[in-house]
Design a protein around this motif. Structure first.
Motif, mmCIF file in Angstrom:
data_model
loop_
_atom_site.group_PDB
_atom_site.id
_atom_site.type_symbol
_atom_site.label_atom_id
_atom_site.label_comp_id
_atom_site.label_asym_id
_atom_site.label_seq_id
_atom_site.Cartn_x
_atom_site.Cartn_y
_atom_site.Cartn_z
ATOM 1 N N GLN A 77 40.978 92.278 83.960
ATOM 2 C CA GLN A 77 41.704 93.010 82.913
ATOM 3 C C GLN A 77 43.195 92.692 82.952
ATOM 4 O O GLN A 77 43.803 92.371 81.922
ATOM 5 C CB GLN A 77 41.494 94.513 83.080
ATOM 6 C CG GLN A 77 42.348 95.348 82.120
ATOM 7 C CD GLN A 77 42.293 96.829 82.422
ATOM 8 O OE1 GLN A 77 41.448 97.279 83.218
ATOM 9 N NE2 GLN A 77 43.174 97.609 81.806
ATOM 10 N N PHE A 78 43.798 92.752 84.130
ATOM 11 C CA PHE A 78 45.248 92.562 84.217
ATOM 12 C C PHE A 78 45.650 91.088 84.110
ATOM 13 O O PHE A 78 46.720 90.771 83.591
ATOM 14 C CB PHE A 78 45.781 93.200 85.502
ATOM 15 C CG PHE A 78 45.896 94.687 85.391
ATOM 16 C CD1 PHE A 78 47.044 95.263 84.876
ATOM 17 C CD2 PHE A 78 44.847 95.524 85.775
ATOM 18 C CE1 PHE A 78 47.156 96.644 84.757
ATOM 19 C CE2 PHE A 78 44.951 96.896 85.651
ATOM 20 C CZ PHE A 78 46.105 97.469 85.138
ATOM 21 N N VAL A 79 44.807 90.198 84.593
ATOM 22 C CA VAL A 79 45.092 88.775 84.382
ATOM 23 C C VAL A 79 45.013 88.443 82.895
ATOM 24 O O VAL A 79 45.840 87.698 82.359
ATOM 25 C CB VAL A 79 44.113 87.901 85.194
ATOM 26 C CG1 VAL A 79 44.234 86.434 84.764
ATOM 27 C CG2 VAL A 79 44.404 88.022 86.686
ATOM 28 N N THR A 80 44.016 89.024 82.204
ATOM 29 C CA THR A 80 43.901 88.804 80.766
ATOM 30 C C THR A 80 45.110 89.359 80.028
ATOM 31 O O THR A 80 45.639 88.729 79.102
ATOM 32 C CB THR A 80 42.615 89.469 80.235
ATOM 33 O OG1 THR A 80 41.483 88.922 80.896
ATOM 34 C CG2 THR A 80 42.484 89.257 78.731
ATOM 35 N N GLU A 81 45.556 90.533 80.448
ATOM 36 C CA GLU A 81 46.734 91.126 79.822
ATOM 37 C C GLU A 81 47.961 90.243 80.022
ATOM 38 O O GLU A 81 48.758 90.026 79.091
ATOM 39 C CB GLU A 81 46.978 92.517 80.416
ATOM 40 C CG GLU A 81 48.086 93.288 79.722
ATOM 41 C CD GLU A 81 48.178 94.719 80.225
ATOM 42 O OE1 GLU A 81 49.305 95.235 80.310
ATOM 43 O OE2 GLU A 81 47.107 95.295 80.536
ATOM 44 N N SER A 82 48.110 89.699 81.222
ATOM 45 C CA SER A 82 49.224 88.804 81.492
ATOM 46 C C SER A 82 49.114 87.518 80.669
ATOM 47 O O SER A 82 50.115 87.008 80.136
ATOM 48 C CB SER A 82 49.277 88.463 82.984
ATOM 49 O OG SER A 82 50.313 87.562 83.270
ATOM 50 N N LEU A 83 47.886 86.997 80.542
ATOM 51 C CA LEU A 83 47.673 85.795 79.734
ATOM 52 C C LEU A 83 48.022 86.038 78.269
ATOM 53 O O LEU A 83 48.662 85.211 77.621
ATOM 54 C CB LEU A 83 46.224 85.335 79.851
ATOM 55 C CG LEU A 83 45.875 84.440 81.050
ATOM 56 C CD1 LEU A 83 44.362 84.241 81.130
ATOM 57 C CD2 LEU A 83 46.569 83.095 80.917
ATOM 58 N N LEU A 84 47.593 87.169 77.742
ATOM 59 C CA LEU A 84 47.894 87.488 76.346
ATOM 60 C C LEU A 84 49.391 87.637 76.132
ATOM 61 O O LEU A 84 49.939 87.192 75.106
ATOM 62 C CB LEU A 84 47.165 88.775 75.933
ATOM 63 C CG LEU A 84 45.645 88.681 75.817
ATOM 64 C CD1 LEU A 84 45.055 90.061 75.529
ATOM 65 C CD2 LEU A 84 45.246 87.702 74.719
ATOM 66 N N LEU A 85 50.065 88.274 77.090
ATOM 67 C CA LEU A 85 51.512 88.440 76.978
ATOM 68 C C LEU A 85 52.216 87.087 76.984
ATOM 69 O O LEU A 85 53.105 86.819 76.162
ATOM 70 C CB LEU A 85 52.009 89.302 78.139
ATOM 71 C CG LEU A 85 53.527 89.554 78.217
ATOM 72 C CD1 LEU A 85 54.050 90.164 76.936
ATOM 73 C CD2 LEU A 85 53.826 90.458 79.421
ATOM 74 N N SER A 86 51.800 86.187 77.896
ATOM 75 C CA SER A 86 52.409 84.859 77.950
ATOM 76 C C SER A 86 52.067 84.042 76.715
ATOM 77 O O SER A 86 52.913 83.312 76.183
ATOM 78 C CB SER A 86 51.938 84.119 79.205
ATOM 79 O OG SER A 86 52.349 84.789 80.373
ATOM 80 N N ALA A 87 50.797 84.135 76.262
ATOM 81 C CA ALA A 87 50.395 83.383 75.070
ATOM 82 C C ALA A 87 51.171 83.832 73.836
ATOM 83 O O ALA A 87 51.522 83.012 72.981
ATOM 84 C CB ALA A 87 48.900 83.541 74.842
ATOM 85 N N LEU A 88 51.439 85.144 73.762
ATOM 86 C CA LEU A 88 52.237 85.660 72.641
ATOM 87 C C LEU A 88 53.631 85.033 72.645
ATOM 88 O O LEU A 88 54.122 84.550 71.617
ATOM 89 C CB LEU A 88 52.336 87.180 72.744
ATOM 90 C CG LEU A 88 53.174 87.887 71.666
ATOM 91 C CD1 LEU A 88 52.548 87.687 70.300
ATOM 92 C CD2 LEU A 88 53.299 89.378 71.981
ATOM 93 N N GLY A 89 54.267 85.030 73.816
ATOM 94 C CA GLY A 89 55.587 84.418 73.914
ATOM 95 C C GLY A 89 55.545 82.918 73.685
ATOM 96 O O GLY A 89 56.415 82.352 73.029
ATOM 97 N N GLY A 90 54.509 82.245 74.222
ATOM 98 C CA GLY A 90 54.395 80.798 74.052
ATOM 99 C C GLY A 90 54.195 80.401 72.606
ATOM 100 O O GLY A 90 54.786 79.429 72.123
ATOM 101 N N THR A 91 53.342 81.135 71.892
ATOM 102 C CA THR A 91 53.112 80.832 70.474
ATOM 103 C C THR A 91 54.380 81.029 69.653
ATOM 104 O O THR A 91 54.746 80.201 68.817
ATOM 105 C CB THR A 91 51.990 81.719 69.926
ATOM 106 O OG1 THR A 91 50.798 81.516 70.703
ATOM 107 C CG2 THR A 91 51.706 81.390 68.475
#
Length: 397
Positions: free
Chosen positions: A321-335
């Protein structure tokens, strides 16, 4: 028969939805954390995009101007005096088999002033050169305003100014006059910048016959320009010096102007690597911000974690759950960063008149870097969340 009980696993879609819950609940914090990632990715994409756009423009200019131009300049003799190229230097070079075109220019001792009321020592950094009428075509130059020297004009007290020379003298249109020594000369044209021979941008050009008549020019060219076939440039370069000065070929300095533009491309590549390193630092700082956000999120959501554990969620599910949340946060910034960097590239390229180039590998590499940052930044908070004791977490204040 007894069946072993196994913990249920969330479907990928459910994992994404659970991971997005924390982001939606803390939107301001998410935006600020994603901003660091976005700045790093935008910097990297823009640096690569602008570098590739500039290089593409430079290569297009080289293709347009050609890389088959050689220049031969009079050097110095053994006593340190300036050599003189023969008056028939152009005809001598034209006898070299692969040579397609040859022309020449020469230094002229004439001081340039804007008008006769300007003191003679104030030359505005503009020099005088005698040129042949076929020089502009050989160099691939263009006239910005007015016209180039023709057969009649090369015998008259008229001049064509380089782009920088016109700016320094304050000449904006044909028909204005300047002073060369004590001779009033009419400006008939102003050139666009000459990419292959930028030294001519600071020059006032007159015809060979006019230079001989009004300024005491002796007729010996200073520089010879020649174009040959692309395949024979090296062969012509090897014999050009000895052709112009059979007794001492080393006294003639032969160069290839397009090498300067190629060296500029290499310099730009080195600067690009430096800027990419700075972008990587910004991305690392953004990753630290994401990790900090996730640690704070774990501390604030201990009751939520304890409740999920009490309802049967495994430690692996909490980590995911928390790794996914971190991935989504980074992907949002990366996009966001990839879009911002691409927009900056297209905007700057349009202002410069370049064709915008954003390599797909730059976008893919930037997004891949954000995913790596997301995993690394979220791993420690995820492990910390998974290790929380359910009872202690539910009783947390």
């Amino acid at each position: 028969m007894r069946q072993d009980l196994r913990p249920a696993r969330l479907a990928p879609g459910d994992v994404l939805r659970v991971g997005a819950v924390g982001l939606r609940a803390r939107r301001a914090r998410v935006v600020l954390s994603a901003l660091g990632i976005a700045i790093g990715i935008a910097t990297m994409v823009a640096v690569v995009g602008l570098s590739e756009s500039s290089r593409a423009d430079l290569m297009a200019r080289l293709d347009r101007l050609g890389t088959n131009l050689l220049t031969a300049e009079a050097g110095k003799d053994a006593q340190g005096g300036r050599l003189k190229l023969p008056k028939n230097a152009v005809a001598m070079v034209e006898r070299i088999g692969p040579v397609r075109q040859a022309t020449a220019s020469a230094d002229v001792d004439a001081r340039i002033r804007r008008s006769d009321v300007v003191p003679e020592e104030r030359t505005a950094g503009v020099t005088t050169q005698a040129v042949r009428t076929d020089l502009l075509a050989a160099l691939g130059g263009e006239v910005r305003t007015g016209r180039w020297l023709d057969r009649a004009g090369e015998r008259l007290p008229v001049t064509v100014l380089g782009a920088v020379a016109a700016e320094r003298l304050g000449v904006t249109r044909p028909g204005e006059t300047i002073m060369m020594n004590d001779v009033r000369v009419v400006v008939v044209g102003v050139l666009e910048p000459l990419d292959l021979v930028p030294t001519l941008d600071r020059v006032a050009m007159v015809g060979f016959p006019a230079a001989e008549r009004w300024f005491g020019f002796d007729g010996h060219p200073t520089t010879v320009f020649e174009r040959s076939t692309d395949e024979s440039v090296a062969d012509v370069r090897a014999v050009l010096g000895r052709t112009l000065n059979p007794g001492d070929g080393a006294g003639v300095q032969v160069s290839r102007p397009s090498d300067a533009l190629a060296a500029k491309a290499a310099t730009d590549a080195g600067l690009t690597r430096l800027m990419l390193a700075l972008g990587a630092v910004a991305l690392l700082v953004g990753g630290v911000g994401v990790a900090n956000t996730m640690v704070v999120s774990v501390l604030e959501r201990r009751r939520e974690i304890g409740l999920r554990r009490a309802l049967g969620a495994t430690r692996g599910a909490i980590r995911l759950q928390f790794v996914t949340e971190s991935l989504l946060l980074s992907a949002l910034g990366g996009t966001a960063g990839a879009l911002l960097g691409s927009a900056a590239t297209f905007g700057f390229a349009r202002v410069q008149g370049w064709t915008a180039v954003v390599p797909p590998w730059a976008l893919a590499g930037g997004l891949a870097a954000t995913l790596v940052i997301g995993v690394v930044a979220g791993l420690y908070p995820a492990v910390r969340a998974a290790r929380l004791d359910p009872t202690t977490a539910l009783n947390a204040a």
